[in-house]
Design an enzyme around this catalytic site. Structure first.
Site: not given
Ligand code: GBH
Length: 501
Positions: A105, A150, A195, A337, A339, A404
């Protein structure tokens, strides 16, 4: 008496074999990944390519943010060179091959293909680069999965207002037409947007994601509205012009955290439900629900708050009945996605106005949860399973493609934290598939390699492969997690040494 003991022993032994003996310590039932279940790894153009001004590429909003306001990024890092994948794509394909990945991807840089954002000037060198990458993947038996957007909007389109300007839906469709035309003969898996929730926040704060404009609770909702339209236009374009010949799939990748009610009060349960609706439903409901449109709770609360704040119209734009119909059902799969997770309780926090304030809850993470290098990312594997189930129940069990999932650390090669993350999250995903009947159809690890982590620069690493950013040749080295993922892909199961009690 002796016979009884023998019978007991025999029963114990057999039950042990069947994994049901309560006296023997036994482990969670181990499931296999369904035959043909695709495993891959993901990256994004700005995070890995570099070559920011090479061969006719135009400037995008991340070039602008990192160059004009370097203080917004940790260590003033930027993506000018990043992993240098613009030159090293053949090596990247070999990394994927070594993993045994079924697909890759990656995303296309809009300004590399259309330097000014519009389709009047097509940069042939950009087309060539992605043709080369796609052909190299296919020659190695790896399927391309392509994200159209992206986060690296051509600066020329930001100069017109960016995503809050509804005209961008039309320009995005024109861009997508170029991509289908040039690459659709070989690319069968398309993702319109990565996202939207995250990148529209670039219109909600002057400190975070590009274009870093401070219009919370207004600009981000306008941007969301354009993005949903743009997605639907591209889906219909594919249906009308390309699908019968190219026979691919078009989806969208949405991100969400699990929200666990802090108590089992009806208020906290409702608060977490609102969290899902405001953060996921705002995009998923118009596209994946039977009735379409924004979720009722989202429309009601934003309208009510807007009125209370003195606005004579809602800060959230409305869809006409025709638009609701046009947008409903415009996705062949649900890209997820995922986490981490939060605890949620009813309450008020965040800027007035803002999406957070409108959603009416307070979120916190548990200090006992295992940490990563990212403040926001705690290891909560059970949240993954709960999220699959929420999506199953809310949207009638759609095909969910995990686009993701991954973990950050400081870049160590013996990355035990990442190995723990993948083995536990994948175990929960297997339970969602086998015990809960969730329709999970694929999985991409974030990320193939360490890369430019947006405002965190190169301070937080998500790669299965280490990249040495101090070496101009950007050498890649497999971490322990790359070996474990390769083993999982090969054996179709979680290796026994990682089974949890
Ligand atoms: C993804 O976002 C992205 O698609 C990818 O590009 C990125 O590298 C990866 O995750 C890892 O971060 O800084 O405390 O305000 C994941 C969802 C949403 C997580 C925004 C971080 C900001 C938190 N993201 N969030 S903060």
């Amino acid at each position: 008496m002796k016979a009884n003991i023998q019978v007991l022993l025999l029963v114990t032994l057999l039950a042990g074999v069947w994994g049901k003996n309560p006296f023997l310590k036994h482990k969670t039932p181990q499931y296999k990944f369904p035959a043909g279940f695709p495993f891959g790894a993901a990256t994004a153009s700005y995070q890995v390519e570099g070559g920011w001004k090479e061969d006719g590429k135009g400037v995008n909003i991340w070039d602008t943010l990192t160059h004009d306001r370097p203080y917004l990024v940790e260590n003033q890092d930027n993506g000018d060179v990043a992993c240098d994948s613009y030159h090293k794509y053949k090596e990247d394909v070999q990394l994927l091959k070594d993993l045994g990945a079924d697909f890759y991807r990656f995303s296309i840089s809009w300004a590399r293909v259309l330097p000014e954002g519009h389709d009047n000037i097509v940069n042939q060198a950009g087309i060539d680069y992605y043709n080369n990458l796609i052909n190299e993947l296919l020659a190695n038996g790896i399927e391309p999965m392509v994200t159209m957007y992206h986060w690296d909007l051509p600066q020329a389109l930001q100069d017109l207002g960016g995503w809050p300007n509804m005209q961008l839906a039309k320009y995005f469709e024109a861009y997508a037409r170029i991509l289908f035309t040039h690459f659709g003969d070989r690319v069968k898996l398309w993702i319109t947007f990565n996202e939207p929730l995250t990148f529209v926040s670039g219109y909600a704060s002057e400190k975070g994601f590009a274009p870093a404009i401070n219009t919370p609770g207004i600009g981000d909702y306008l941007a969301a509205h354009t993005v949903i339209h743009a997605h639907a236009r591209v889906y219909h374009l594919y249906d009308q012009v390309f699908r019968s010949r190219q026979r691919g799939k078009v989806g969208i990748a949405l991100n969400i955290n699990w929200c666990e009610p802090l108590t089992n009060s009806t208020e906290d349960i409702a608060a977490c439900e609102r969290y899902q609706q405001f953060n996921l439903g705002i995009y998923a409901h118009p596209i994946f629900s039977t009735e379409g449109d924004y979720p009722a709770v989202v429309k009601e609360r934003i309208s009510r708050n807007s009125a209370a704040q003195g606005y004579t119209t809602s800060r959230l734009p409305t869809f006409s009945p025709e638009e609701v119909e046009y947008i409903r059902g415009t996705s062949d799969f649900f890209g997820l996605n995922f986490y981490t997770a939060y605890y949620g309780k009813e309450g008020e926090e965040g800027n007035i106005p803002s999406l957070g304030r409108d959603s009416g809850l307070i979120t916190r993470q548990d200090s006992n949860w295992i940490s990563s290098a990212s403040t926001w990312l705690k290891v909560v594997p059970w949240g993954f399973r709960k999220e699959f189930n929420w999506i199953k129940n809310e949207y009638n069990n759609p095909q969910v493609f995990v686009t993701e999932n991954g973990f950050s650390d400081l870049g160590e090669l013996n990355d035990t934290g990442r190995v723990y993350f993948y083995t536990t999250y994948l175990t929960e995903m297997l339970k969602a598939i086998h015990e809960d009947g969730c329709n999970v159809i694929g999985y991409a690890a974030w990320s193939l390699m360490d890369n430019f982590e947006w405002n965190r620069g190169y301070a937080e690493k998500f790669g299965l492969y280490h990249v040495d950013f101090n070496d101009p040749t950007r050498p890649r080295t497999p971490k322990e997690s790359a070996k474990v993922i390769a083993e999982i892909i090969k054996t179709r199961k979680i290796p026994e040494r990682f089974w949890q009690d």
